[in-house]
Motif scaffolding. Structure first.
Motif: not given
Lengths: 268, 263
Positions: A9-29
């Protein structure tokens, strides 16, 4: 195939984890919501049931009777203080906590606080007990502020947890969320927990992910749900994919079934 | 080489030190220390135990890794109450009666356990003896601690639990008072531990352990680690550097080895 990410849970690791979140958006209908509702309605409920990630992690085992304590108030007071701090940057963390507690005490004095509420509990405390509540809330707020200040993208403190009522199933789902990070076209949710993650923390995170998606007005899933355990210096993440949302929903229904079975056993 | 200082005029002054002489924030040492620990454990680890081996600061103070039977419930309760007073201090609470305030605060948190039952059983004389004891320690502590400014961001009873070797070893720690933040260009986290015993050989190991666990937990090396004895008013402070952390790794490995052999 579900996802599960484990990082320090370091600062750089957390930022990497946030920025690498997948681009595809899923929606529940609406079909997804109807299907989930039908599954919950199929599980008989003796009373109104509330399910959250903690119940999922405990496999529906009954929790101890709730009682107010410094540990159960710190998150509410700490998050509220942090929101106040962001509105008024001249106010320090301890000032913000004091003002939040004063607001609660005022509610009690004004007669707006129901019995057994946090406000009435705080009003019943001695000055030294109140100081301990303040110390615990300050720890929480400082820790969360430190985490948030390390995030390089825009963030906000969530106004409340995610709640979703399932129509005609007498069920309320509660998803824990502390910080929301905004990325272009998507969002990442962070949830902060004390202690260390256990073997069932992944299912717990997936349940929070599913509830956050269900409670969104358009059913848009967060790109990633990150659980942070600052005491252990560990963070875990699950992606907002359809497989993870399905797994989260399954765990929530299973928890309702397990709770019902345990109630039947107690009644027998 | 770290230096030990004792008996400061003001604890906060000693903890914060001269701002212009602080080293840059070290965010690179933590992975290396973790690797040293993991490698060290792997060297003597034969098979994973059924239950995790839990290391605490007190484990390092006891050479044979067993509980000190001389540590009476009275002393433990006194220590717990003094820790509660540190917590109250950290938020600037006004303490009117050291024992009553600490006891009330402690009772709010605990709901059972050996110490709780011991406290319930105390008669009037025992309570009076404990109250006198706590008050005398409180006077020593309050004189040294003074006021803790809110801008130092004091946090009290900061818990840490670091898993090693796939969760078979847990390094647990509670830091009585922590000031400063891990963010920023220069190191500014100071760790402060309070003990009601006189400072002995184990205290230095315990200070190093706090620094190591905090480094592993947050990934950032703290500026200083210190221990204060409310029995004598003595305070030891160490600047945290790579050598101190390496020594702590050796301490922890020796302790784990002793604990594994003992079991």
């Amino acid at each position: 195939m579900t996802t599960f990410i484990h990082r320090r849970a370091g600062v750089s690791e957390l930022n990497d984890l946030i920025e690498s979140a997948p681009d595809e958006i899923v929606t529940l209908d609406d079909d997804h919501r109807r299907s989930l509702g039908a599954r919950f309605r199929a599980v008989p409920a003796s009373g109104h049931r509330r399910i959250d990630a903690w119940n999922v992690e405990r496999a529906g085992e009954p929790a101890h009777a709730f009682r107010w304590s410094p540990a159960t108030t710190r998150r509410t007071l700490g998050n509220a203080a942090l929101r106040r701090l962001l509105r008024d940057p001249l106010c320090g963390v301890l000032d913000a906590i004091n003002r939040e507690i004063d607001d609660q005490l005022m509610r009690d004095v004004a007669g707006y606080a129901p019995r057994a509420s946090m406000a009435s509990w705080l009003a019943s405390l001695h000055e030294s007990e109140l100081a301990l509540v303040r110390a615990d809330a300050t720890n929480w707020a400082l820790q969360m502020h430190e985490i948030a200040l390390g995030i390089e993208l825009p963030w906000r403190v969530c106004a409340s947890d995610a709640f979703y009522d399932i129509a005609r199933a007498r069920t309320t789902l509660r998803g824990r969320q502390d910080l929301e990070v905004t990325l272009p076209d998507r969002r990442v949710l962070l949830r902060i927990r004390s202690g260390s993650p256990g073997k069932s923390s992944g299912p717990g995170l997936r349940s929070d992910l599913t509830i956050a998606t269900l409670s969104h007005p358009h059913g848009v899933a967060p790109a990633r749900m990150i659980g942070l355990w600052p005491e252990s210096g560990v963070c875990l993440g699950v992606d907002g994919t359809m497989s993870d949302l399905r797994a989260g929903a399954r765990d929530l229904v299973r928890t309702a079934v397990a709770q019902q079975r345990q109630r039947q056993q107690v009644a027998a | 080489m770290p230096t030990l200082t004792d008996s400061p005029r003001n604890v906060m002054e000693a903890l914060r030190g001269d701002r212009s002489r602080r080293p840059r924030t070290d965010v690179t040492s933590a992975p290396g220390l973790r690797a040293m620990l993991e490698d060290g454990i792997f060297d003597f680890w034969t098979s994973a135990p059924a239950t995790p081996v839990i290391v605490r600061a007190s484990s390092l103070c006891n050479a044979n890794a067993s509980t000190d039977i001389a540590l009476s419930n009275h002393a433990r309760l006194r220590g717990v109450l003094i820790n509660q007073l540190v917590r109250l201090f950290s938020v600037g609470a006004t303490i009117t009666s050291a024992f009553d305030d600490a006891f009330r605060a402690w009772r709010l948190e605990v709901n059972g356990g050996e110490l709780y039952e011991y406290a319930q059983r105390l008669d009037g004389d025992d309570l009076a003896r404990l109250a006198t004891d706590v008050t005398s320690h409180y006077v020593t502590l309050s004189r040294a601690l003074g006021t803790i400014p809110a801008q130092f961001q004091p946090r009290s009873a900061v818990r840490a639990s670091v898993m090693l070797s796939g969760g078979t070893i847990l390094l647990r720690d509670v830091i009585d008072l922590m000031v400063g933040t891990t963010l920023g260009q220069v190191a500014n986290v100071a760790l402060f531990d309070v003990t009601t015993s006189p400072l002995g050989a184990g205290a230095e190991r315990s200070m190093r352990y706090h620094a190591l666990v905090q480094t592993l937990r947050s990934g950032v090396v703290p500026l200083r680690t210190s221990v204060f004895s409310s029995a004598t008013g003595e305070m030891w402070t160490l600047d945290v550097d790579a050598e101190l952390l390496r020594r702590s790794v050796v301490d922890v490995l020796e302790t784990i080895r002793a604990m594994v052999q003992h079991t």
